[in-house]
Design a protein around this motif. Structure first.
Motif, mmCIF file in Angstrom:
data_model
loop_
_atom_site.group_PDB
_atom_site.id
_atom_site.type_symbol
_atom_site.label_atom_id
_atom_site.label_comp_id
_atom_site.label_asym_id
_atom_site.label_seq_id
_atom_site.Cartn_x
_atom_site.Cartn_y
_atom_site.Cartn_z
ATOM 1 N N ASP A 1 0.132 -8.183 -10.578
ATOM 2 C CA ASP A 1 -0.318 -8.680 -9.277
ATOM 3 C C ASP A 1 0.610 -8.232 -8.153
ATOM 4 O O ASP A 1 0.162 -7.886 -7.065
ATOM 5 N N ARG A 2 1.905 -8.153 -8.433
ATOM 6 C CA ARG A 2 2.864 -7.695 -7.418
ATOM 7 C C ARG A 2 2.745 -6.190 -7.214
ATOM 8 O O ARG A 2 2.849 -5.695 -6.094
ATOM 9 N N ALA A 3 2.533 -5.438 -8.291
ATOM 10 C CA ALA A 3 2.347 -3.986 -8.169
ATOM 11 C C ALA A 3 1.096 -3.688 -7.356
ATOM 12 O O ALA A 3 1.096 -2.777 -6.510
ATOM 13 N N ILE A 4 0.039 -4.454 -7.571
ATOM 14 C CA ILE A 4 -1.195 -4.276 -6.797
ATOM 15 C C ILE A 4 -0.934 -4.595 -5.331
ATOM 16 O O ILE A 4 -1.413 -3.872 -4.444
ATOM 17 N N GLU A 5 -0.169 -5.624 -5.064
ATOM 18 C CA GLU A 5 0.178 -5.988 -3.683
ATOM 19 C C GLU A 5 0.892 -4.828 -2.977
ATOM 20 O O GLU A 5 0.547 -4.457 -1.855
ATOM 21 N N VAL A 6 1.855 -4.220 -3.647
ATOM 22 C CA VAL A 6 2.598 -3.092 -3.073
ATOM 23 C C VAL A 6 1.677 -1.882 -2.916
ATOM 24 O O VAL A 6 1.674 -1.222 -1.873
ATOM 25 N N ALA A 7 0.867 -1.603 -3.926
ATOM 26 C CA ALA A 7 -0.049 -0.463 -3.861
ATOM 27 C C ALA A 7 -1.071 -0.634 -2.737
ATOM 28 O O ALA A 7 -1.394 0.325 -2.036
ATOM 29 N N ARG A 8 -1.558 -1.842 -2.547
ATOM 30 C CA ARG A 8 -2.519 -2.099 -1.459
ATOM 31 C C ARG A 8 -1.874 -1.853 -0.099
ATOM 32 O O ARG A 8 -2.492 -1.268 0.785
ATOM 33 N N LEU A 9 -0.630 -2.286 0.061
ATOM 34 C CA LEU A 9 0.053 -2.042 1.333
ATOM 35 C C LEU A 9 0.244 -0.550 1.556
ATOM 36 O O LEU A 9 -0.013 -0.047 2.656
ATOM 37 N N LEU A 10 0.680 0.163 0.537
ATOM 38 C CA LEU A 10 0.852 1.612 0.676
ATOM 39 C C LEU A 10 -0.465 2.298 0.999
ATOM 40 O O LEU A 10 -0.514 3.219 1.816
ATOM 41 N N GLU A 11 -1.544 1.848 0.386
ATOM 42 C CA GLU A 11 -2.867 2.409 0.683
ATOM 43 C C GLU A 11 -3.249 2.129 2.133
ATOM 44 O O GLU A 11 -3.718 3.021 2.848
ATOM 45 N N CYS A 12 -3.034 0.907 2.573
ATOM 46 C CA CYS A 12 -3.325 0.536 3.959
ATOM 47 C C CYS A 12 -2.516 1.392 4.932
ATOM 48 O O CYS A 12 -3.063 1.927 5.908
ATOM 49 N N LEU A 13 -1.228 1.523 4.676
ATOM 50 C CA LEU A 13 -0.371 2.322 5.553
ATOM 51 C C LEU A 13 -0.822 3.778 5.589
ATOM 52 O O LEU A 13 -0.943 4.377 6.654
ATOM 53 N N THR A 14 -1.064 4.339 4.416
ATOM 54 C CA THR A 14 -1.448 5.743 4.330
ATOM 55 C C THR A 14 -2.757 6.006 5.073
ATOM 56 O O THR A 14 -2.842 6.916 5.895
ATOM 57 N N LEU A 15 -3.763 5.209 4.794
ATOM 58 C CA LEU A 15 -5.061 5.403 5.442
ATOM 59 C C LEU A 15 -4.984 5.167 6.945
ATOM 60 O O LEU A 15 -5.515 5.945 7.735
ATOM 61 N N SER A 16 -4.335 4.084 7.329
ATOM 62 C CA SER A 16 -4.276 3.730 8.749
ATOM 63 C C SER A 16 -3.491 4.750 9.555
ATOM 64 O O SER A 16 -3.934 5.179 10.627
ATOM 65 N N ILE A 17 -2.353 5.168 9.047
ATOM 66 C CA ILE A 17 -1.541 6.149 9.766
ATOM 67 C C ILE A 17 -2.268 7.490 9.828
ATOM 68 O O ILE A 17 -2.239 8.166 10.861
#
Length: 113
Positions: free
Chosen positions: A13-29
């Motif tokens: 669940d914590r790995a998914i949390e980190v991966a989701r943030l990285l995905e959000c950052l990558t896509l948004s930027i």
């Protein structure tokens, strides 16, 4: 210690949390960068994204997840030494940024033909 031989465990669940943030950052930027290239956005868009989406606190939580798992393997002192050696803005960009710029430049040249 050979870091290639060690394993860091992060709960799913914590790995998914980190991966989701990285995905959000990558896509948004990426989207902001594309809009900036088209003249439809500027640095204010980046600032608004960072501020409105609470990127600082979210990144801090993700960092904690990873550093906590790493420190359990290598110890608090080694983890702190690694963290202290990390470059940060507004200092000189790390060598990795130079390598990425070169890769991006070569990729762009290949696209341009």
């Amino acid at each position: 210690m050979n870091s290639g031989e060690s394993t860091v465990n992060v709960p799913l669940d914590r790995a998914i949390e980190v991966a989701r943030l990285l995905e959000c950052l990558t896509l948004s930027i990426d989207r902001i960068g594309s809009r900036m290239a088209d003249g439809e956005a500027d640095a204010e868009a980046v600032d608004r994204f960072i501020t409105e989406w609470l990127i600082g606190p979210q990144a801090s939580r993700a960092r904690f997840v990873l550093w906590d798992a790493i420190s359990q393997v290598i110890g608090e002192e080694a983890m702190e030494a690694i963290a202290e050696a990390v470059p940060s803005f507004p200092g000189r960009p790390p060598d990795e940024v130079r390598r990425i710029r070169q890769e991006l430049s070569a990729w762009q040249k290949a696209l341009d033909g």
